[in-house]
Design a protein around this motif. Sequence first.
Motif, mmCIF file in Angstrom:
data_model
loop_
_atom_site.group_PDB
_atom_site.id
_atom_site.type_symbol
_atom_site.label_atom_id
_atom_site.label_comp_id
_atom_site.label_asym_id
_atom_site.label_seq_id
_atom_site.Cartn_x
_atom_site.Cartn_y
_atom_site.Cartn_z
ATOM 1 N N LYS A 8 0.458 5.323 1.182
ATOM 2 C CA LYS A 8 -0.437 5.372 2.339
ATOM 3 C C LYS A 8 0.045 4.476 3.487
ATOM 4 C CE LYS A 8 -5.349 5.431 3.235
ATOM 5 N NZ LYS A 8 -6.651 4.956 2.838
ATOM 6 N N VAL A 53 -0.700 9.960 4.402
ATOM 7 C CA VAL A 53 -0.237 9.760 3.022
ATOM 8 C C VAL A 53 1.071 10.525 2.852
ATOM 9 C CG1 VAL A 53 -0.770 10.078 0.569
ATOM 10 C CG2 VAL A 53 -2.589 9.447 2.175
ATOM 11 N N GLU A 88 0.466 3.675 -3.078
ATOM 12 C CA GLU A 88 -0.332 4.882 -2.817
ATOM 13 C C GLU A 88 0.310 5.839 -1.820
ATOM 14 O OE1 GLU A 88 -4.082 3.323 -1.480
ATOM 15 O OE2 GLU A 88 -4.145 1.919 -3.153
ATOM 16 N N ASN A 127 0.836 -1.213 0.000
ATOM 17 C CA ASN A 127 0.000 0.000 0.000
ATOM 18 C C ASN A 127 0.864 1.255 0.000
ATOM 19 O OD1 ASN A 127 -2.460 -1.284 -0.032
ATOM 20 N ND2 ASN A 127 -2.658 -1.315 2.205
#
Lengths: 306, 234
Positions: free
Chosen positions: A143, A149, A141, A137
Amino acid sequence: MKAGSNLEKVLESGKFAVTAEIGPPQSANPEPLTHHAKMLKGCADAFNLTDNQTAVVRLSSIASAVIIMREGIEPVIQMTCRDRNRIALLSDLFGAAALGVRNVLCLTGDHQTFGNEKGCKNVFDFDSIVELQVFDNLRREGKQPGGEVIKDPPKVYLGCAENPFATPYEFRVSRLAKKIAAGTDFCQTQAIFDMDMFEKWMDEVRARGLDQKMHILAGVIPMKSAGAARYMKNKVPGMIVPNHIVDRMKSAKDQKEEGIKLCVEQIEHLKTVKGVHGVHIMAVAWEEMVPRIVQEAGLFPRPTID
Amino acid sequence: MIVAKRKPLGEIAEMLASYKKVTVIGCRSCVAICLAGGEKEVKMLVSALKIRNRKEGKRQDFEGLVVERQCEKEWVKEVEDKILGSDITLSMACSLGAQTIGDMYPKHLTFPGLNTGIFGVPEEQGVWSEKCVGCGDCIIHTTGGICPISRCAKSMLNGPCGGSADRKCEVNLEVECAWAAIYDRLKLQNRLDLIERITPAKDWSTSHSGGRRVFVREDAKLTQHQKKGKEVVL
């Protein structure tokens, strides 16, 4: 390319890959690492640096990786969940990526009772599957599991280990599928001695199409003696060494020579198993034999891909 | 229940060595059932300490007694005289009992006679096994009723690890692998789809990792007025 590592290039180009293991020393001396790096250069596509394997305190995997990179060889860092919570795992992943590490093997880790600091507190905030999912992840992304983030996430090629010989056997392929769903790019297996059992596992892996979704590197261990074979058969949980292998080692005149011969034969066999995309050679405390094994197994020279 | 084990006699004797008058207080709850700190165990400990002293020519006064539940102030209050009339109290309850006495009488010394161990279940006579660590967010409805946090040595959420051999745990070959047990149970229940799914990162903030936990039931709390009416207010 996810990370652009040499290992990724070799595997994604469809070439049969070779990885090998280098055990960091139980000291602050970088010399054994430099020595092994020089000796092993060119005989594998990337080298695993174990992370305090069997819970014995050693020079850290990330530091070892940087030391061997100076010698021009590519590392795969192993990261276990035993000693670090998610803060430390993510921080070390950022650090490793910033230092140029491109391959990461996600492991739950051997329990500390096997090691030399038995009284320690373990962590196990994650297991290997959660670790893979979180790292995947993050690279896709940016994230973090807590929701943050980040910019410039680590670009890493992610791997896992799997043991076809641990119980319950019937769940082992499903567990690999979980690791694929979690984001693994490659899988290095536990050392294979029972070829029939491994092939049965591979049949099921292929039947589920899992070999198309990531790369399996079959694990091998060259054995120095019949004693080593017996030890692995009887003392290492989750390892299966058939009697005919122990007998073959026992009746050999030169057991070391027989161990190498057996390992080369195993690699030759594994090359023919459909869905196996490489081998992972774990020559524990016998690293100097790796160039010869690779040579005799017809896997030398290693491909160079731009 | 809470399962505890008595400390070795030597360790207890050493802890108490410099005190003349010792009150040993057991508990009739969990520790009585797990044969560590009930009435019988208190009597046995007191006589063992007396015999030891006789052999060594030492003089100490020991008095043993038991309360219903040492983790509740009301029961402890009933033996307040015995506690405060001694130089030291040796608690034969779990650490909760010992701390209750300690919190009620902070100037008085209360030492632990037991090592508190596990949230456990009696498997057979004389055998207790851990089945919960109080993580504060129970998931056993997804794991066939078997808790992997307490029963897996690595508290894995997506087990079993690669060390499971013959359905035993690599850390202790006498103990079943929790994830092999979960697999078998889910198979029996025709719910193997649950183990095929990834259980994501656990939020440990409900466990001790989130700091000391205090559970409050607002509807059960007494009002100031009601509290005044109670005899035991501390």
